[in-house]
Design an enzyme around this catalytic site. Structure first.
Site, PDB file in Angstrom:
ATOM      1  N   SER A 140       0.852  -1.176   0.000  1.00 27.18           N
ATOM      2  CA  SER A 140       0.000   0.000   0.000  1.00 27.18           C
ATOM      3  C   SER A 140       0.895   1.236   0.000  1.00 27.18           C
ATOM      4  CB  SER A 140      -0.921  -0.046   1.228  1.00 27.18           C
ATOM      5  OG  SER A 140      -1.758   1.084   1.289  1.00 27.18           O
ATOM      6  N   TYR A 154      -4.269   8.587  -5.927  1.00 27.53           N
ATOM      7  CA  TYR A 154      -3.314   7.575  -5.450  1.00 27.53           C
ATOM      8  C   TYR A 154      -3.688   7.114  -4.044  1.00 27.53           C
ATOM      9  CZ  TYR A 154       1.124   5.443  -4.061  1.00 27.53           C
ATOM     10  OH  TYR A 154       2.094   4.576  -3.605  1.00 27.53           O
ATOM     11  N   LYS A 158      -5.066   3.308  -2.662  1.00 24.58           N
ATOM     12  CA  LYS A 158      -4.364   2.600  -1.597  1.00 24.58           C
ATOM     13  C   LYS A 158      -5.247   2.437  -0.365  1.00 24.58           C
ATOM     14  CE  LYS A 158      -0.439   1.922  -3.696  1.00 24.58           C
ATOM     15  NZ  LYS A 158      -0.033   0.549  -4.103  1.00 24.58           N
TER      16      LYS A 158
END
Length: 276
Positions: A140, A154, A158
């Site tokens: 992650s 982003y 994650k």
């Protein structure tokens, strides 16, 4: 069939060609283990393949293609007859403000960073359950701890991976399968070069971008081999962490964010309790 502790482990690593993925591959091989490394382009692994004595098998795979992932995982399992450590490392970055991200960019990003890992998880779990053991490592990011300007997509991907991984850990632990979420900070990789997608810049955000560039210019990225060395320790633990931040600076930042959220929660407790 469980693995004898003296046998070499078999790894399946996505995004194995560069950056953290390559560092993980090199560390596993150095430990005497076997690796199936996949990436969209596995050409950079040619040197490791030739020097591995058959312990590294590499072939191209796009994790965004679910059917290809299922076939790739079956091929990886067939290479050495088992999988012990599965590392979901493939990914990229969309850099830009939320308003600027196109539908195409958002979908392509999540296809790799979130759905790619999901497809690998779904493909490997039946195999690990059948053999009664296995360790899934989800790469992650410290960014999953909260959204930040210009990295919202982003962090979103994650954070989604974190949530699915926590659910997965609860679902598979009774089968002897472990799940660890790694949250790396900044490492010297190609993530912000080869793995980068930029949005078209809206001039309204120019002052914010100037501030962000100054902030990021002060940061210093770490050697990926440091992360790989820690991962090798993690996979040796009988009870590995379910979540691990990688990097001292990242640890401090994630800790500060967690404290800030705890403070915010407590500050507005009275309103929360008024709601029911």
């Amino acid at each position: 069939m469980t693995r004898d502790h003296t046998d070499p482990r078999t790894w399946f690593i996505t995004g194995a060609s560069r950056g953290l993925g390559r560092a993980f591959t090199e560390a596993a091989l150095a430990a005497g283990d076997r690796v199936v490394g996949v990436a969209r382009d596995v050409t950079p692994l040619a040197d490791l393949v030739s020097a591995s004595g058959g312990r590294l098998v590499a072939f191209p795979l796009d994790v965004a293609d679910r059917q290809a992932v299922v076939a790739g995982v079956r091929r990886a399992f067939a290479e050495f007859g088992r999988l012990d450590v599965v590392v979901n490392n493939a990914g990229g970055v969309v850099l830009g403000m939320v308003e600027e991200v196109t539908e195409e960019q958002a979908r392509a990003h999540l296809d790799t960073n979130f759905f790619g890992a999901l497809w690998v998880d779904q493909a490997v779990v039946p195999l690990l359950r059948e053999q009664g053991s296995g360790h899934i490592v989800q790469v992650s990011s410290m960014g999953s701890a909260g959204g930040f300007a210009a990295t919202g997509l982003y962090s979103a991907g994650k954070a989604a991976l974190d949530a699915v991984s926590e659910a997965l850990a609860m679902e598979v632990e009774r089968f002897g399968i472990k799940v660890t979420i790694l949250q790396p900070g900044g490492y010297r990789t190609d993530l912000f070069t080869r793995g980068l997608t930029m949005t078209d810049e809206n001039p309204a955000y120019a002052p914010l971008r100037t501030w962000l560039h100054g902030l990021w210019a002060e940061s210093e990225d770490c050697d990926p081999r440091l992360a790989a060395a820690v991962l090798m320790r993690v996979v040796d633990l009988p009870e590995p962490p379910k979540r691990l931040v990688l990097g001292g600076t990242a640890y401090d930042m994630v800790g500060q964010l967690a404290q800030s959220r705890a403070d915010e929660l407590a500050k507005w407790e009275h309103l929360s309790r008024e709601a029911g």
